[in-house]
Design a protein around this motif. Structure first.
Motif, PDB file in Angstrom:
ATOM      1  N   GLU A  40     -10.324   6.132 -14.956  1.00  0.00           N
ATOM      2  CA  GLU A  40      -8.073   6.054 -15.428  1.00  0.00           C
ATOM      3  C   GLU A  40      -7.292   7.821 -14.971  1.00  0.00           C
ATOM      4  O   GLU A  40      -6.511   7.830 -14.292  1.00  0.00           O
ATOM      5  CB  GLU A  40      -7.569   5.164 -16.199  1.00  0.00           C
ATOM      6  CG  GLU A  40      -6.198   5.102 -16.097  1.00  0.00           C
ATOM      7  CD  GLU A  40      -5.557   4.480 -17.743  1.00  0.00           C
ATOM      8  OE1 GLU A  40      -4.359   4.479 -17.664  1.00  0.00           O
ATOM      9  OE2 GLU A  40      -6.696   3.822 -18.378  1.00  0.00           O
ATOM     10  N   LEU A 316       4.298  -1.602  -6.146  1.00  0.00           N
ATOM     11  CA  LEU A 316       4.101  -1.160  -7.196  1.00  0.00           C
ATOM     12  C   LEU A 316       5.091  -1.268  -8.315  1.00  0.00           C
ATOM     13  O   LEU A 316       3.870  -1.089  -9.213  1.00  0.00           O
ATOM     14  CB  LEU A 316       4.231   0.639  -6.610  1.00  0.00           C
ATOM     15  CG  LEU A 316       3.475   1.472  -7.159  1.00  0.00           C
ATOM     16  CD1 LEU A 316       2.155   1.102  -7.699  1.00  0.00           C
ATOM     17  CD2 LEU A 316       3.506   3.078  -7.284  1.00  0.00           C
ATOM     18  N   GLU A 320       3.014  -2.685 -11.480  1.00  0.00           N
ATOM     19  CA  GLU A 320       2.907  -1.744 -12.718  1.00  0.00           C
ATOM     20  C   GLU A 320       3.016  -2.468 -14.249  1.00  0.00           C
ATOM     21  O   GLU A 320       3.430  -1.993 -14.681  1.00  0.00           O
ATOM     22  CB  GLU A 320       3.538  -0.597 -12.519  1.00  0.00           C
ATOM     23  CG  GLU A 320       2.998   0.276 -11.843  1.00  0.00           C
ATOM     24  CD  GLU A 320       3.635   1.775 -11.444  1.00  0.00           C
ATOM     25  OE1 GLU A 320       4.806   2.402 -11.556  1.00  0.00           O
ATOM     26  OE2 GLU A 320       2.579   3.038 -10.799  1.00  0.00           O
ATOM     27  N   SER A 321       4.766  -3.804 -13.587  1.00  0.00           N
ATOM     28  CA  SER A 321       5.293  -4.233 -15.064  1.00  0.00           C
ATOM     29  C   SER A 321       3.715  -5.028 -15.529  1.00  0.00           C
ATOM     30  O   SER A 321       4.281  -5.797 -16.441  1.00  0.00           O
ATOM     31  CB  SER A 321       6.226  -4.673 -14.248  1.00  0.00           C
ATOM     32  OG  SER A 321       5.980  -6.702 -13.481  1.00  0.00           O
ATOM     33  N   ARG A 328      -3.209  -6.249 -13.038  1.00  0.00           N
ATOM     34  CA  ARG A 328      -2.645  -5.717 -12.334  1.00  0.00           C
ATOM     35  C   ARG A 328      -3.487  -4.345 -11.049  1.00  0.00           C
ATOM     36  O   ARG A 328      -2.968  -3.885 -10.460  1.00  0.00           O
ATOM     37  CB  ARG A 328      -2.309  -4.422 -13.817  1.00  0.00           C
ATOM     38  CG  ARG A 328      -1.421  -2.963 -13.253  1.00  0.00           C
ATOM     39  CD  ARG A 328      -2.059  -2.600 -14.192  1.00  0.00           C
ATOM     40  NE  ARG A 328      -1.089  -2.798 -15.379  1.00  0.00           N
ATOM     41  CZ  ARG A 328      -0.721  -1.913 -16.973  1.00  0.00           C
ATOM     42  NH1 ARG A 328      -2.428  -0.981 -17.029  1.00  0.00           N
ATOM     43  NH2 ARG A 328      -0.938  -2.564 -17.882  1.00  0.00           N
ATOM     44  N   LEU A 332      -2.484  -3.571  -7.537  1.00  0.00           N
ATOM     45  CA  LEU A 332      -2.797  -2.618  -7.597  1.00  0.00           C
ATOM     46  C   LEU A 332      -2.808  -1.997  -5.321  1.00  0.00           C
ATOM     47  O   LEU A 332      -3.102  -1.836  -4.729  1.00  0.00           O
ATOM     48  CB  LEU A 332      -3.018  -1.668  -8.190  1.00  0.00           C
ATOM     49  CG  LEU A 332      -1.959  -1.390  -9.449  1.00  0.00           C
ATOM     50  CD1 LEU A 332      -2.791  -0.979 -10.615  1.00  0.00           C
ATOM     51  CD2 LEU A 332      -0.625  -0.559  -8.982  1.00  0.00           C
ATOM     52  N   LEU A 348      -5.617   4.426  -5.408  1.00  0.00           N
ATOM     53  CA  LEU A 348      -4.599   3.325  -5.852  1.00  0.00           C
ATOM     54  C   LEU A 348      -5.727   2.221  -5.712  1.00  0.00           C
ATOM     55  O   LEU A 348      -5.816   1.593  -6.798  1.00  0.00           O
ATOM     56  CB  LEU A 348      -3.290   2.951  -5.015  1.00  0.00           C
ATOM     57  CG  LEU A 348      -2.629   2.266  -5.996  1.00  0.00           C
ATOM     58  CD1 LEU A 348      -2.161   2.611  -7.373  1.00  0.00           C
ATOM     59  CD2 LEU A 348      -1.430   1.853  -5.146  1.00  0.00           C
ATOM     60  N   GLU A 351      -8.190   2.817  -8.854  1.00  0.00           N
ATOM     61  CA  GLU A 351      -7.383   2.058  -9.790  1.00  0.00           C
ATOM     62  C   GLU A 351      -7.723   0.426  -9.784  1.00  0.00           C
ATOM     63  O   GLU A 351      -8.216   0.377 -11.118  1.00  0.00           O
ATOM     64  CB  GLU A 351      -6.423   2.644 -10.209  1.00  0.00           C
ATOM     65  CG  GLU A 351      -5.426   2.743 -11.509  1.00  0.00           C
ATOM     66  CD  GLU A 351      -4.002   2.872 -11.547  1.00  0.00           C
ATOM     67  OE1 GLU A 351      -3.649   2.456 -12.443  1.00  0.00           O
ATOM     68  OE2 GLU A 351      -3.592   3.761 -11.029  1.00  0.00           O
TER      69      GLU A 351
END
Length: 387
Positions: A40, A316, A320-321, A328, A332, A348, A351
């Motif tokens: 991260e 996005l 992100e929520s 998530r 992403l 991304l 991630e």
């Protein structure tokens, strides 16, 4: 904290300061950053370097993050995971490599004890064999699965046949899936108790859905055990959404009286509306989901729909929520696919890969970083050989 500072500096165009902060991060990452947080941190560093215009430096950091993520997620894999990997490889045109992965999956299935579990594993392998265009392997798997199903207890056969139909339907072999559904219907009527007949009809309805015959599946839902009806209707909503029949999907969703399956169907519906470009209705349907857990399950579908409808920034924000890390990551990955194989999309995707199992982002990996898909397949095969 470092990534937050880098984001501010990058937005301000402070190129030199961003470079110095990145160097400090790379020097310290192995010494004081916990292993679970390293990917991260590196992804964030690559992101602010990219914002500052330091594209080559960002690519180098993203490569380091990819290596760390790869080392943490590559494993021997289950039969289902390996079959999914083989299907994605086949879809990307890498049939030979896909066959090798599929042979590994078949070997794991053969090692299992005879029974319903092994039949389910063989169904996964069967589905993958069509994607890698291995007619000989498909015939062998079909024969093995048919033999395995025949050896099962009568009570287990309908579930195995339904899984077999789903594998065939997923490969586009709807005629063969329909024939299995018809056989399941006959088997259900020959059941020795109302209870058994009801659950056998449920397996038949699943098979009809796999064959693309939603009408027959819904007709059978009237004669299912009460516990099975909401689940079957929810599965029908998913099929209707995939087929683009949103009006009928709404009608079936509204008829589901079980809270969990109703909210699951609302998630399918919201994702379909987003993919169709009706973002207002998608958000409205998402807001109708009261359970935080079910809402979290629905958001990846909405993010994927928005991304595929050409709205990656909106996707996005939804991604992100999502509070569950694995979901998530799935969200992403959809945004990364929309952005494509540029620095932002690849960062991304790294991630996303760090947040959940690799098999959930394989289709996106094939499009955003196809060379990494091949590397992953080689690593999985090598790991299987060591095992």
């Amino acid at each position: 904290m470092l990534n937050a500072a880098g984001a501010v500096l990058g937005a301000a165009g402070a190129t030199e300061e961003c470079g110095a902060l990145a160097e400090m991060t790379l020097d310290a990452v192995d010494e004081w950053v916990p292993p679970r947080d390293r990917v991260e941190l590196l992804v964030g560093t690559a992101d602010f370097l990219c914002t500052a215009g330091l594209v080559e430096e960002a690519r180098s950091v993203a490569a380091a993050a990819t290596s760390l993520a790869r080392d943490s997620v590559v494993s021997r894999g289950s039969v289902e995971e390996l079959s999914v990997l083989a299907r994605v490889l086949g879809g990307a045109g890498h049939h030979d490599l896909g066959r090798r992965v599929l042979l590994r999956a078949a070997g794991l299935a053969d090692e299992a004890e005879p029974g319903l579990g092994r039949a389910m594993d063989l169904a996964h392998v069967l589905g993958g064999s069509y994607a890698v265009q291995s007619e000989g392997e498909s015939e062998r798997m079909l024969e093995s699965l048919t033999e395995e199903v025949g050896s099962l207890r009568l009570v287990d056969r309908p579930s195995a046949l339904a899984a077999m139909a789903e594998a065939l339907g997923g490969a586009g072999r709807f005629g063969e899936a329909y024939e299995l559904a018809r056989q399941l219907g006959e088997l259900a009527e020959a059941g020795d108790s109302p209870y058994r007949r009801g659950w056998d009809r449920y397996s038949a309805a699943r098979a009809y859905l796999a064959a693309g015959d939603v009408n027959t599946a819904l007709a059978l839902s009237e004669d299912l055990p009460l516990d099975a009806i909401p689940e079957l209707l929810s599965a029908a909503v998913e099929k209707l959404v995939d087929a683009g029949d949103l009006a009928r999907a709404v009608a079936v969703t509204d008829a589901i009286d079980d809270a969990m399956e109703h909210e699951r169907s609302l998630g399918y519906l919201a994702g379909g509306l987003a993919a169709a470009g009706d973002f207002g209705q998608a958000v409205q349907r998402l807001a109708e989901i009261d359970s935080p857990v079910m809402c979290d399950r629905a958001k990846p579908l909405v993010a994927r729909g928005m991304a595929r409808a050409g709205q990656p920034e909106a996707a996005l924000a939804v991604a992100e929520s999502v509070t569950d890390l694995e979901r998530r990551g799935r969200s992403l990955a959809s945004v990364a696919e929309a952005w494509g194989a540029d620095e932002r999309g690849r960062a991304l995707l790294v991630e996303a890969l760090a947040l959940g199992p690799w098999e959930q982002v394989l289709p996106e990996l094939a499009k955003v970083a196809p060379e990494c898909l091949l590397l992953l397949a080689d690593l999985v095969l090598a790991d299987g050989q060591r095992a």
